[in-house]
Design an enzyme around this catalytic site. Sequence first.
Site, PDB file in Angstrom:
ATOM      1  N   GLY A 241     -11.747  12.816   0.728  1.00  0.00           N
ATOM      2  CA  GLY A 241     -10.523  13.471   1.168  1.00  0.00           C
ATOM      3  C   GLY A 241     -10.514  14.951   0.846  1.00  0.00           C
ATOM      4  N   GLU A 284       2.401   7.943   7.032  1.00  0.00           N
ATOM      5  CA  GLU A 284       2.732   6.570   6.610  1.00  0.00           C
ATOM      6  C   GLU A 284       2.221   6.426   5.186  1.00  0.00           C
ATOM      7  OE1 GLU A 284       4.492   4.831   8.484  1.00  0.00           O
ATOM      8  OE2 GLU A 284       4.168   5.554  10.513  1.00  0.00           O
TER       9      GLU A 284
HETATM   10  P1  NDP Z   1      -5.284   8.049  -0.296  1.00  0.00           P
HETATM   11  O1  NDP Z   1      -4.049   8.817  -0.018  1.00  0.00           O
HETATM   12  O2  NDP Z   1      -6.023   8.322  -1.527  1.00  0.00           O
HETATM   13  O3  NDP Z   1      -6.344   8.238   0.886  1.00  0.00           O
HETATM   14  C1  NDP Z   1      -6.022   7.990   2.234  1.00  0.00           C
HETATM   15  C2  NDP Z   1      -6.967   8.773   3.111  1.00  0.00           C
HETATM   16  O4  NDP Z   1      -6.718  10.161   2.951  1.00  0.00           O
HETATM   17  C3  NDP Z   1      -8.433   8.559   2.763  1.00  0.00           C
HETATM   18  O5  NDP Z   1      -9.199   8.592   3.940  1.00  0.00           O
HETATM   19  C4  NDP Z   1      -8.719   9.764   1.887  1.00  0.00           C
HETATM   20  O6  NDP Z   1     -10.077  10.072   1.810  1.00  0.00           O
HETATM   21  C5  NDP Z   1      -7.920  10.832   2.610  1.00  0.00           C
HETATM   22  N1  NDP Z   1      -7.565  12.005   1.837  1.00  0.00           N
HETATM   23  C6  NDP Z   1      -7.462  12.136   0.490  1.00  0.00           C
HETATM   24  N2  NDP Z   1      -7.110  13.409   0.164  1.00  0.00           N
HETATM   25  C7  NDP Z   1      -6.979  14.086   1.329  1.00  0.00           C
HETATM   26  C8  NDP Z   1      -6.608  15.421   1.660  1.00  0.00           C
HETATM   27  N3  NDP Z   1      -6.304  16.332   0.728  1.00  0.00           N
HETATM   28  N4  NDP Z   1      -6.561  15.776   2.958  1.00  0.00           N
HETATM   29  C9  NDP Z   1      -6.842  14.873   3.915  1.00  0.00           C
HETATM   30  N5  NDP Z   1      -7.201  13.594   3.674  1.00  0.00           N
HETATM   31  C10 NDP Z   1      -7.260  13.195   2.393  1.00  0.00           C
HETATM   32  O7  NDP Z   1      -4.881   6.511  -0.174  1.00  0.00           O
HETATM   33  P2  NDP Z   1      -5.775   5.262  -0.493  1.00  0.00           P
HETATM   34  O8  NDP Z   1      -6.987   5.291   0.360  1.00  0.00           O
HETATM   35  O9  NDP Z   1      -5.918   5.179  -1.975  1.00  0.00           O
HETATM   36  O10 NDP Z   1      -4.848   4.066   0.058  1.00  0.00           O
HETATM   37  C11 NDP Z   1      -3.838   3.486  -0.658  1.00  0.00           C
HETATM   38  C12 NDP Z   1      -2.504   4.091  -0.298  1.00  0.00           C
HETATM   39  O11 NDP Z   1      -2.271   3.980   1.095  1.00  0.00           O
HETATM   40  C13 NDP Z   1      -1.369   3.347  -0.962  1.00  0.00           C
HETATM   41  O12 NDP Z   1      -0.458   4.277  -1.467  1.00  0.00           O
HETATM   42  C14 NDP Z   1      -0.748   2.561   0.175  1.00  0.00           C
HETATM   43  O13 NDP Z   1       0.611   2.258   0.021  1.00  0.00           O
HETATM   44  C15 NDP Z   1      -0.957   3.507   1.314  1.00  0.00           C
HETATM   45  N6  NDP Z   1      -0.836   2.798   2.574  1.00  0.00           N
HETATM   46  C16 NDP Z   1       0.262   3.017   3.357  1.00  0.00           C
HETATM   47  C17 NDP Z   1       0.453   2.310   4.525  1.00  0.00           C
HETATM   48  C18 NDP Z   1       1.616   2.564   5.414  1.00  0.00           C
HETATM   49  O14 NDP Z   1       1.572   2.154   6.576  1.00  0.00           O
HETATM   50  N7  NDP Z   1       2.690   3.196   4.955  1.00  0.00           N
HETATM   51  C19 NDP Z   1      -0.514   1.282   4.950  1.00  0.00           C
HETATM   52  C20 NDP Z   1      -1.634   1.144   4.059  1.00  0.00           C
HETATM   53  C21 NDP Z   1      -1.782   1.879   2.907  1.00  0.00           C
HETATM   54  P3  NDP Z   1     -10.991   9.424   0.658  1.00  0.00           P
HETATM   55  O15 NDP Z   1     -10.450   8.081   0.308  1.00  0.00           O
HETATM   56  O16 NDP Z   1     -12.293   9.305   1.337  1.00  0.00           O
HETATM   57  O17 NDP Z   1     -10.976  10.377  -0.468  1.00  0.00           O
END
Ligand code: NDP
Length: 516
Positions: A241, A284
Site C-alpha cells: 500500500g 468502504e
Molecule cells: P488495509 O486498509 O490495510 O489495506 C487495504 C488495501 O489498501 C490493500 O490493498 C493495501 O495494500 C492498500 N493500501 C494500504 N495503504 C495504502 C495507501 N496509503 N494508499 C493506497 N492503498 C493502500 O486493509 P486490510 O487489507 O488490512 O483489510 C482489512 C480491513 O478492510 C478491515 O478494516 C475491514 O473491515 C476492511 N474491509 C471493509 C469492507 C467494507 O466493505 N466496508 C469489506 C472488507 C474489508 P497492502 O495490503 O498491499 O499494503
Amino acid sequence: MSSSTSDRRLSELWSCVTLDEASSLIDSTSNPFSLQNFVGGQYIAPHDSLTSSSQHITSFEPKTGRPIYTLPCTQPHAVEAAIKAAKAAFPSWSKTARAERSAILWKVSELLQQNREVFAIWESIDQGKTLDRARIEVDRAISNFSYFSTFILHEQTAARMVDGVALTYEHRSPAGVFALISPWNMPLYLLTWKIAPCLAFGCTAVAKPSEVTSMTAFLLGDIFQKAGVPPGVINIIFGDGATTGAALVASPLINGVSFTGGTQTGIAIRRLTAHQIGKHLSLELGGKNPTLVFADSMVPSVRERTIRVAAMAAFENQGEICLCGSRIYVEKSVYNDFVRDFTAYVREKYVLKQTVGAVASLQHCDKIRRYLELAAEQKATFHLGGVPPTLNEDEAQGYWIEPTILTDVAKNSAIQIDEIFGPVVTITPFDNEQEAIQLANDSEYGLAAILLTTDGARMRRVGEQLEAGLVWVNCWLVRELGTPFGGMKNSGTGREGGEHSRDVFTVVRTLHLPAY
Ligand code: NDP
C-alpha cells in the site's frame, strides 16, 4: 523470466483441480511462483515494474506458513505506466456500445464459472479460508460480472419539465480512469465488485489487490485476455500500500478511487487526494458490528435460527469479514441460556467440524493474539478459545486462532472498541430496548448490524434507529447487488451496488432544452 517460462508456470496453476494438487505443486517447485503485473493486455516481466530485484514481496500460505509466491512491489514509475495504459484505452472503451461491453463482461463471468474450482482452490490456499467459503466467494465474483454486464442494458435516465420553459434531462458519461484497491479478506470477490461495475459503466482501471492475497487477481488477467477485454481497459498491478497503492491513488491521471480496506488507510487516501477535489472517492472501511439478541428470539420455535445466525455472523471466514457481528448484546432474561447454547453450537459447528480457516497472515495473527492477551489480563471469561502461543516466521506451522467467545469484557476495553477482524466475539447483557440501541450505536463505526427478534414492530422500531448502513433482521450477509452497500460514520463514505455504483463510476450533466 522468459514469456514461455511464465506461460508454462501460469498453465501449471490452471491445471490444479484439487487442493492436494495445488499443494503438491507448491512443494514441488524450488522457486516460488513469481506473479507478474498485467498491463496493456499482457503480463509483463517483473523487472519492468521495479527498479531493483530486491523489491519483491513474499506471500505465505496461512494454513502452513510456507512461502507460496513472490510479487513485485511495483514502483511509482511502473504504476504510472499502468495508469497511462488505462488512460490510452479510455477513449475507445468509454464509447464502446453498451451491448458490446455487456457481451465481453458476460464472457468474463462465463470463464470464471468454467474455472470456478481453480479459483476457489487458489483463494483458499492464498487467504486461509476454507474451500467451501472460497467457492461461495467465487460464485459472488461471477455474479458481479453477470449482474453489471446486464445492468447496463436496462439503464434509464431522469427527465423533468419546467412547464412551458424547458425540458431537462440527465446525461451520464464514464468518469475516467479508476484506481481500484481491495483488502485481503475476500480477495477475488471484493476486487471484482469494483472491476465489474467500473468496466461496465465505461471506465478503465488500474487495480491493486492486497500484497497478502494477490494470487486470484493474477489469474484474472488471463481471464480478461481470453474474454476479449481490449488491452489497457483493466490493468492489474501488485505491491504494497505504501509504495504501489499510494502512488496509484495520488496520481493526477486517476479520476476516481474505489477503495475497500481499513479506516486508517481510508483516512490516508483522503489526505493523499485532498487537493484533487473532483476525484471520485468511494471508501468502504472497517466495522465493529453489533448483533442484538432479544428474548423473543430465544423461544423454542426460533432459537436454533437465532444461535445459527449469530454464530455465522461472528465466525464465518474466521471473522475476517467487515460485516461480521463481533459484539453480541443479549437481553438479560435469556443471557445465560444464550451464552450456553451459543458456545455449544460454535464448539460443534466450527471447532469440532473444523469449518474455520487460518487467519490471513502472521502479522494479523499477532494482532489478534495481542487482543487475547489483553482479554486475559483484563480477566475476561473465555468460554471458548484462549491465548494462542507467539509464533515467529521460521517456526510458524500456520496462523491458527481458535474461535473465541468472551464475556465480562468492560465497555471501554479495546476489545469492545477496536475492530479485531478475527474469530473473536464478545457477549454482553442488556436490560431493555433503549439500552440495546445505545450499546449498538456506541461505536465509531457504522457498517452493519444484526437484529434478532420475532417482534415485527420492533424490527422497524429498532432497525430504523441503528447507526449502520446495512441492517439484517434474523439473517446475515444476504446481498442483492442493486441495494446500496456502504457504511455510516468511520465505516466509509459513498454507496456501491446497482445505480449507486453508477454514481461512483459516471459523471452526470444536466441538459436544459427550451420548450418550443
Ligand atoms: P488495509 O486498509 O490495510 O489495506 C487495504 C488495501 O489498501 C490493500 O490493498 C493495501 O495494500 C492498500 N493500501 C494500504 N495503504 C495504502 C495507501 N496509503 N494508499 C493506497 N492503498 C493502500 O486493509 P486490510 O487489507 O488490512 O483489510 C482489512 C480491513 O478492510 C478491515 O478494516 C475491514 O473491515 C476492511 N474491509 C471493509 C469492507 C467494507 O466493505 N466496508 C469489506 C472488507 C474489508 P497492502 O495490503 O498491499 O499494503
